[in-house]
Design a protein around this motif. Structure first.
Motif, PDB file in Angstrom:
ATOM      1  N   GLY A  69      16.982 -19.979 -16.097  1.00  0.00           N
ATOM      2  CA  GLY A  69      15.959 -20.142 -15.055  1.00  0.00           C
ATOM      3  C   GLY A  69      15.684 -21.614 -14.751  1.00  0.00           C
ATOM      4  N   LEU A  70      16.728 -22.447 -14.907  1.00  0.00           N
ATOM      5  CA  LEU A  70      16.565 -23.882 -14.671  1.00  0.00           C
ATOM      6  C   LEU A  70      17.443 -24.343 -13.516  1.00  0.00           C
ATOM      7  N   GLN A  71      17.108 -25.504 -12.982  1.00  0.00           N
ATOM      8  CA  GLN A  71      17.904 -26.136 -11.926  1.00  0.00           C
ATOM      9  C   GLN A  71      18.737 -27.252 -12.554  1.00  0.00           C
ATOM     10  N   PRO A  72      19.870 -27.610 -11.922  1.00  0.00           N
ATOM     11  CA  PRO A  72      20.648 -28.743 -12.448  1.00  0.00           C
ATOM     12  C   PRO A  72      19.785 -29.991 -12.674  1.00  0.00           C
ATOM     13  N   ALA A  73      18.799 -30.219 -11.800  1.00  0.00           N
ATOM     14  CA  ALA A  73      17.965 -31.423 -11.915  1.00  0.00           C
ATOM     15  C   ALA A  73      17.139 -31.453 -13.198  1.00  0.00           C
ATOM     16  N   ASP A  74      16.981 -30.294 -13.857  1.00  0.00           N
ATOM     17  CA  ASP A  74      16.214 -30.255 -15.116  1.00  0.00           C
ATOM     18  C   ASP A  74      17.011 -30.823 -16.292  1.00  0.00           C
ATOM     19  N   ILE A  75      18.336 -30.932 -16.122  1.00  0.00           N
ATOM     20  CA  ILE A  75      19.227 -31.318 -17.233  1.00  0.00           C
ATOM     21  C   ILE A  75      19.228 -32.830 -17.428  1.00  0.00           C
ATOM     22  N   ASP A  76      19.041 -33.273 -18.684  1.00  0.00           N
ATOM     23  CA  ASP A  76      19.112 -34.719 -18.943  1.00  0.00           C
ATOM     24  C   ASP A  76      20.180 -35.096 -19.958  1.00  0.00           C
ATOM     25  N   LEU A  77      21.009 -34.131 -20.378  1.00  0.00           N
ATOM     26  CA  LEU A  77      22.141 -34.429 -21.270  1.00  0.00           C
ATOM     27  C   LEU A  77      23.228 -33.377 -21.048  1.00  0.00           C
ATOM     28  N   ILE A  78      24.470 -33.852 -20.923  1.00  0.00           N
ATOM     29  CA  ILE A  78      25.615 -32.926 -20.815  1.00  0.00           C
ATOM     30  C   ILE A  78      26.659 -33.341 -21.845  1.00  0.00           C
ATOM     31  N   ILE A  79      27.025 -32.404 -22.728  1.00  0.00           N
ATOM     32  CA  ILE A  79      28.116 -32.646 -23.677  1.00  0.00           C
ATOM     33  C   ILE A  79      29.173 -31.568 -23.432  1.00  0.00           C
ATOM     34  N   VAL A  80      30.406 -32.005 -23.206  1.00  0.00           N
ATOM     35  CA  VAL A  80      31.508 -31.056 -23.028  1.00  0.00           C
ATOM     36  C   VAL A  80      32.463 -31.179 -24.210  1.00  0.00           C
ATOM     37  N   ALA A  81      32.652 -30.072 -24.911  1.00  0.00           N
ATOM     38  CA  ALA A  81      33.659 -30.012 -25.979  1.00  0.00           C
ATOM     39  C   ALA A  81      34.964 -29.564 -25.345  1.00  0.00           C
ATOM     40  N   THR A  82      35.978 -30.409 -25.422  1.00  0.00           N
ATOM     41  CA  THR A  82      37.279 -30.054 -24.849  1.00  0.00           C
ATOM     42  C   THR A  82      38.380 -30.892 -25.473  1.00  0.00           C
ATOM     43  N   SER A  83      39.579 -30.288 -25.552  1.00  0.00           N
ATOM     44  CA  SER A  83      40.789 -31.033 -25.920  1.00  0.00           C
ATOM     45  C   SER A  83      41.757 -31.043 -24.745  1.00  0.00           C
ATOM     46  N   THR A  84      41.350 -30.424 -23.642  1.00  0.00           N
ATOM     47  CA  THR A  84      42.202 -30.368 -22.455  1.00  0.00           C
ATOM     48  C   THR A  84      41.420 -30.867 -21.238  1.00  0.00           C
ATOM     49  N   PRO A  85      40.945 -32.127 -21.299  1.00  0.00           N
ATOM     50  CA  PRO A  85      40.137 -32.664 -20.195  1.00  0.00           C
ATOM     51  C   PRO A  85      40.990 -32.888 -18.949  1.00  0.00           C
ATOM     52  N   ASP A  86      40.323 -33.017 -17.799  1.00  0.00           N
ATOM     53  CA  ASP A  86      41.046 -33.245 -16.544  1.00  0.00           C
ATOM     54  C   ASP A  86      41.739 -34.603 -16.541  1.00  0.00           C
ATOM     55  N   MET A  87      41.082 -35.592 -17.129  1.00  0.00           N
ATOM     56  CA  MET A  87      41.582 -36.972 -17.056  1.00  0.00           C
ATOM     57  C   MET A  87      41.470 -37.601 -18.442  1.00  0.00           C
ATOM     58  N   ILE A  88      42.205 -38.731 -18.636  1.00  0.00           N
ATOM     59  CA  ILE A  88      41.977 -39.517 -19.854  1.00  0.00           C
ATOM     60  C   ILE A  88      40.549 -40.058 -19.793  1.00  0.00           C
ATOM     61  N   PHE A  89      40.156 -40.613 -18.678  1.00  0.00           N
ATOM     62  CA  PHE A  89      38.755 -40.888 -18.395  1.00  0.00           C
ATOM     63  C   PHE A  89      38.561 -40.893 -16.898  1.00  0.00           C
TER      64      PHE A  89
END
Ligand code: ACO
Length: 325
Positions: free
Chosen positions: A74-94
């Motif tokens: 029940g939240l909006q994207p604007a409520d988020i203040d931290l994003i952590i993505v666990a992945t070994s197959t990222p889109d880019m090196i950075f």
């Protein structure tokens, strides 16, 4: 500062393309690689997996899972203040998948970074996000596991290519005075890097080294059954709980034999183990949040249940978390 971080919502995403063992076996046979539904089911419990369509990436899947988790919280994207993505197959090196997803969600300003702990990545990311939320550095965190392991599978190697799938799962972790994440335990042993790795790297405009996943399955199996029981007991002890307090074990979905073996050693009945490996295969860092969201949406996991997450992955890395949902 808040007393706890708590799972406020869950979401997941799977590519549409679902491949049964028979379909995969037929595709592999055309390349001269022999396998069968019987072999795969009896050794792993896997019956099918999803493979991303050409052009679909871990950011695409992670964004979908994140939006569904936000909706369920029940939240909006604007409520988020931290994003952590666990992945070994990222889109880019950075830049990181977390930064790319942050851009798509339109929440500029929120801290964003990736967590690289392979199949244990979600447990690592959850533990880190819990620290941020309890310390007051974040109020609502998105913790995402997103993978396209099909991109790093060697389809001429039947010992690995039948095991993995693509997908994403996410939770929103929010500050709370009610108990949520109760305890985590994390470990690694870099001396064992060689038994499960994708050793290639980009250098001088070319891929140097082997660009596909390699695994000594038996060595990983032996380590997995050894470390998972110990780390689960460590997280339980830290929370002052016992295996009898666990309503649902939500393990990394690598192999049904490892999952049930660990449950039995802990004295947790196997019907309290959430199983999606049959449908999704091993989706690495995505597997726990994907299994969690599947069980929540099926009505299997209910508010108030005590959940045990545990995982082992390349590194080796391993960890467990005990959570009041
Ligand atoms: N189809 C048919 N036969 C096969 C296949 C296949 N897909 N793969 C291997 N075989 C054959 C082998 O060639 C071997 O044949 P041989 O006896 O003639 O030499 C036979 O099957 C047995 O092979 P093993 O490797 O001994 O099979 P095992 O019972 O150990 O199962 C498996 C292999 C499923 C990989 C198991 O070892 C395992 O699950 N390991 C753990 C993997 C894991 O949990 N990984 C988690 C972390 S993943 C991450 O972090 C990214």
């Amino acid at each position: 500062m808040s007393s706890f971080s708590r799972i406020a919502g869950t979401g997941s995403a799977l590519p549409e393309r679902k491949i049964s063992n028979d379909e995969l076996a037929a595709e592999l046979a055309a390349r001269g690689v022999q396998t069968s539904d019987d072999w795969i089911v009896s050794r792993t419990g896997i019956r099918s997996r999803h493979f991303a369509e050409a052009g679909t990436t871990s950011v695409d899947l992670g964004e979908q899972a994140a939006r569904r988790a936000l909706e369920s919280a029940g939240l909006q994207p604007a409520d988020i203040d931290l994003i952590i993505v666990a992945t070994s197959t990222p889109d880019m090196i950075f830049p990181s998948n977390a930064a790319l997803i942050q851009g798509r969600l339109g929440v500029a300003g929120a801290a964003a970074f990736d967590m690289q702990a392979v199949c244990a990545g979600f447990v690592y990311a959850l533990a880190v996000a819990d620290q941020f939320v309890r310390s007051g550095m974040a109020h609502h965190a998105l913790v995402i596991g997103a993978e396209v392991f099909s991109h790093i599978l060697d389809f001429s190697d039947r010992t690995t290519c039948v095991l993995f799938g693509d997908g994403a799962g996410a939770v929103v972790l929010s500050a709370s005075e009610q108990p949520g994440v109760l305890a985590c335990a994390l470990h690694a042993d870099g001396r064992q890097a060689g038994i499960l790795c994708t050793p290639g790297r980009v250098s001088g405009g070319a891929v140097t080294g082997h660009p596909f996943l390699r695994m000594d399955g038996q060595a990983v199996f032996k380590q997995a059954v050894h470390v998972l029981e110990d780390v689960a007991r460590e997280a339980l002890a830290r929370a002052g709980r016992t295996p009898a307090d666990v309503d649902w074990m939500v393990p990394h979905q690598a192999n049904i034999r490892i999952m049930t073996h660990t449950a039995k050693k802990l004295g947790i009945p196997v019907d309290k183990v959430v199983v999606t490996v049959d449908q999704h295969g091993n989706t690495s860092a995505a597997s726990i949040p994907l299994a969690l969201d599947t069980a929540v949406r099926a009505g299997q996991i209910q508010r108030g249940d005590t959940l045990l997450f545990e995982a082992v992955g390349g590194g080796l890395t391993w960890g467990a978390a005990l959570v009041d949902y």
